[in-house]
Write a protein that holds these residues in place. Structure first.
Motif, mmCIF file in Angstrom:
data_model
loop_
_atom_site.group_PDB
_atom_site.id
_atom_site.type_symbol
_atom_site.label_atom_id
_atom_site.label_comp_id
_atom_site.label_asym_id
_atom_site.label_seq_id
_atom_site.Cartn_x
_atom_site.Cartn_y
_atom_site.Cartn_z
ATOM 1 N N SER A 177 63.905 4.235 18.835
ATOM 2 C CA SER A 177 64.326 5.469 19.511
ATOM 3 C C SER A 177 63.399 5.840 20.661
ATOM 4 O O SER A 177 63.754 6.676 21.509
ATOM 5 C CB SER A 177 64.393 6.623 18.509
ATOM 6 O OG SER A 177 65.330 6.353 17.490
ATOM 7 N N SER A 178 62.209 5.250 20.696
ATOM 8 C CA SER A 178 61.260 5.566 21.763
ATOM 9 C C SER A 178 61.594 4.853 23.070
ATOM 10 O O SER A 178 61.069 5.211 24.125
ATOM 11 C CB SER A 178 59.839 5.195 21.328
ATOM 12 O OG SER A 178 59.696 3.777 21.199
ATOM 13 N N TYR A 179 62.471 3.829 23.007
ATOM 14 C CA TYR A 179 62.849 3.106 24.223
ATOM 15 C C TYR A 179 63.959 3.871 24.958
ATOM 16 O O TYR A 179 65.056 4.055 24.430
ATOM 17 C CB TYR A 179 63.318 1.695 23.879
ATOM 18 C CG TYR A 179 62.245 0.815 23.284
ATOM 19 C CD1 TYR A 179 61.145 0.412 24.052
ATOM 20 C CD2 TYR A 179 62.324 0.385 21.968
ATOM 21 C CE1 TYR A 179 60.156 -0.391 23.503
ATOM 22 C CE2 TYR A 179 61.339 -0.416 21.411
ATOM 23 C CZ TYR A 179 60.259 -0.804 22.191
ATOM 24 O OH TYR A 179 59.283 -1.594 21.647
ATOM 25 N N LYS A 180 63.672 4.285 26.156
ATOM 26 C CA LYS A 180 64.642 5.075 26.925
ATOM 27 C C LYS A 180 65.902 4.283 27.232
ATOM 28 O O LYS A 180 66.992 4.854 27.387
ATOM 29 C CB LYS A 180 63.999 5.569 28.214
ATOM 30 C CG LYS A 180 62.910 6.619 27.984
ATOM 31 C CD LYS A 180 62.395 7.170 29.299
ATOM 32 C CE LYS A 180 61.348 8.261 29.042
ATOM 33 N NZ LYS A 180 60.816 8.823 30.313
ATOM 34 N N SER A 181 65.769 2.961 27.331
ATOM 35 C CA SER A 181 66.934 2.135 27.644
ATOM 36 C C SER A 181 67.963 2.135 26.519
ATOM 37 O O SER A 181 69.128 1.787 26.739
ATOM 38 C CB SER A 181 66.487 0.699 27.925
ATOM 39 O OG SER A 181 65.792 0.154 26.800
ATOM 40 N N GLN A 183 68.634 4.931 24.734
ATOM 41 C CA GLN A 183 69.090 6.303 24.540
ATOM 42 C C GLN A 183 70.328 6.584 25.390
ATOM 43 O O GLN A 183 70.365 6.234 26.574
ATOM 44 C CB GLN A 183 67.978 7.289 24.906
ATOM 45 C CG GLN A 183 66.741 7.165 24.026
ATOM 46 C CD GLN A 183 65.603 8.053 24.490
ATOM 47 O OE1 GLN A 183 65.745 8.828 25.439
ATOM 48 N NE2 GLN A 183 64.464 7.946 23.820
ATOM 49 N N HIS A 185 72.618 9.444 27.040
ATOM 50 C CA HIS A 185 72.579 10.856 27.443
ATOM 51 C C HIS A 185 73.965 11.270 27.922
ATOM 52 O O HIS A 185 74.534 10.660 28.834
ATOM 53 C CB HIS A 185 71.547 11.067 28.553
ATOM 54 C CG HIS A 185 70.149 10.747 28.144
ATOM 55 N ND1 HIS A 185 69.402 11.584 27.338
ATOM 56 C CD2 HIS A 185 69.366 9.677 28.399
ATOM 57 C CE1 HIS A 185 68.210 11.048 27.124
ATOM 58 N NE2 HIS A 185 68.158 9.884 27.762
ATOM 59 N N SER A 199 72.102 10.123 21.214
ATOM 60 C CA SER A 199 70.855 9.568 21.759
ATOM 61 C C SER A 199 70.231 8.546 20.820
ATOM 62 O O SER A 199 69.446 7.696 21.256
ATOM 63 C CB SER A 199 69.859 10.695 22.047
ATOM 64 O OG SER A 199 69.399 11.280 20.837
#
Length: 451
Positions: A177-181, A183, A185, A199
């Motif tokens: 979950s820490s990888y923005k790719s 997530q 939105h 997310s």
């Protein structure tokens, strides 16, 4: 006088380099986020198992005194229902609680999602076929069925599976979950609950796919499942060592030594012992609930064993020290601390004694504080082993006063309070000379400071 001469023995001990380093390491271990989360999770679900103990106690003692025959069987549905909602789903309860606690302790923004992922991954790892016993005219038969769950996997025997899957699934989920790719939105106009769900959609998909792949590989190549592998290769060997009398005494000796350095004994015992003795406790309650007898109760060392024979009046069984002070001490300050500590001590809360007497960094008092719980454990263990007292089959709250606690824990065995009373009396004898030495040392130190 020089500074060294003015320092008391307790101050020298407290300021020693070895003790400082040992304390630092112990604090780091105790604050490790995974161990802390494990303790937090078990603290949440502990009331569930206390309620289970109530159901077992009612079904097998109170109800049997009042009802008989078919009426008894109908009334015992009450306790059986409690048993099914507590002991038989222990593994299912612990996984999401660990997920939630670990996510909170790691500062993850969506701990509820982590809790749900832990439970989902645990269910993924459950065996897809289970063997169930059926009663036929010719006797018991075993049938293999699909689409069902066995209490052997969801209950007490599956607790370690729930622990390990909960920790692993949550750790991986938080990392993904820490990888923005990964997530998704949906924009600011979407309700927060919907946005937070989407997310974590891709991390959840990857996580559950990973666990499903592991389940498929184990089933396809080894005809096995992770829950039973953990039970066989991790839970039982670890439980076998930590809850035999030698391993148990070693762990509690170290734990109580830590407490004399100001580090609460649950740093060690809470992490290494509590889950295992709770598994033993639940196994005993399950066995007693199903058989209504003490003939096949499997374990001696349980959660209630600890409160009955190991930590009477709190860590170090300091109820014996309080009694020794009130009967034999003539030192006003000691008697004041003992009087203030008596009421909480009766409910197994002894921090006033540990830090007020004090026992922390008090070399004479450290010796009985560390040794006495081991002595009480050995007496309780062998008294149970030879059949002098029953095995503990009811989980009683740790705040239950002495004498009452062991009576309830053994489902009404009047001999258990007597054994505990013997241990308390031995504790008074053991604490007494060290109490006298401690008071004498304090008197000498006071005279030196006033000189």
């Amino acid at each position: 006088m020089s500074e060294d001469k003015n320092q008391s023995s307790s101050e020298k001990l407290e300021n020693s380099g070895f003790i400082a380093k040992f304390t630092e390491i112990s604090v780091k271990v105790g604050n490790w986020v995974y161990l802390r989360s494990l303790r937090d999770a078990f603290a949440v679900i502990l009331p569930v198992f206390i309620i289970a103990g109530l159901g077992v106690l009612l079904n097998n003692t109170v109800f049997t005194w009042i009802f008989h025959g078919e009426t008894l069987a109908k009334v015992q549905v009450f306790g059986n229902a409690i048993n099914n909602g507590t002991l038989q789903v222990a593994g299912l309860l612990v996984a999401p609680m660990i997920g939630y606690a670990l996510a909170k302790n790691k500062g993850f923004a969506n701990p509820i999602a982590a809790s749900a992922m832990s439970l989902a991954c645990l269910m993924i790892m459950m065996p897809q076929t289970v063997s169930l016993g059926t009663v036929a005219s010719a006797g018991a038969k075993m049938s293999t069925v699909t689409g069902g769950l066995s209490y052997l996997n969801t209950g007490t025997q599956g607790m370690f599976g729930g622990i390990i899957v909960g920790l692993l699934a949550t750790g991986i989920f938080i990392k993904l979950s820490s990888y923005k790719s990964l997530q998704i939105h949906l924009g600011d106009n979407v309700p927060p609950a919907v946005s937070s769900s989407f997310s974590v959609l891709l991390p959840a998909l990857i996580l559950m796919s990973l666990f499903a792949l592991i389940a498929a590989l184990l089933a396809g190549f080894f005809n096995a499942d992770l829950i039973n592998l953990i039970k066989t290769w991790v839970q039982e060997p670890l439980r076998g060592f930590n809850t035999n009398i030698v391993g148990f005494c070693v762990i509690y000796t170290v734990a109580n030594f830590l407490f004399t350095l100001g580090i609460h004994q649950t740093v060690i015992s809470g992490t290494l012992m509590d889950p295992l003795v709770l598994i033993n406790m639940n196994a005993n309650m399950t066995a007693y609930a199903s058989s209504h007898s003490f003939a096949h109760i499997p374990n001696i060392i349980t959660t209630s064993f600890v409160s009955s024979y190991t930590l009477i009046g709190g860590s170090g069984s300091t109820i014996s020290l309080i009694i020794a002070i009130l009967i034999f001490s003539k030192v006003k300050s000691s008697r004041q601390v003992a009087n203030l500590s008596l009421a909480p001590g009766l409910f197994n809360i002894n921090e006033p004694m540990i830090f007020g007497y004090p026992i922390v960094f008090n070399l004479p008092m450290m010796i009985p504080f560390v040794l006495f719980p081991t002595i009480g454990s050995i007496i309780g263990y062998y008294a149970t082993l030879i059949g002098l007292v029953r095995r503990t089959v009811v989980l009683v709250p740790w705040t239950t006063p002495p004498l009452i606690g062991p009576y309830l824990a053994t489902a009404g065995d009047w001999r258990a309070p007597i054994v505990q009373l013997v241990i308390i009396a031995l504790g008074v004898v053991l604490y007494l000379p060290f109490m006298k030495i401690s008071e004498r040392v304090a008197k000498v130190q006071a005279e030196e400071q006033n000189a």
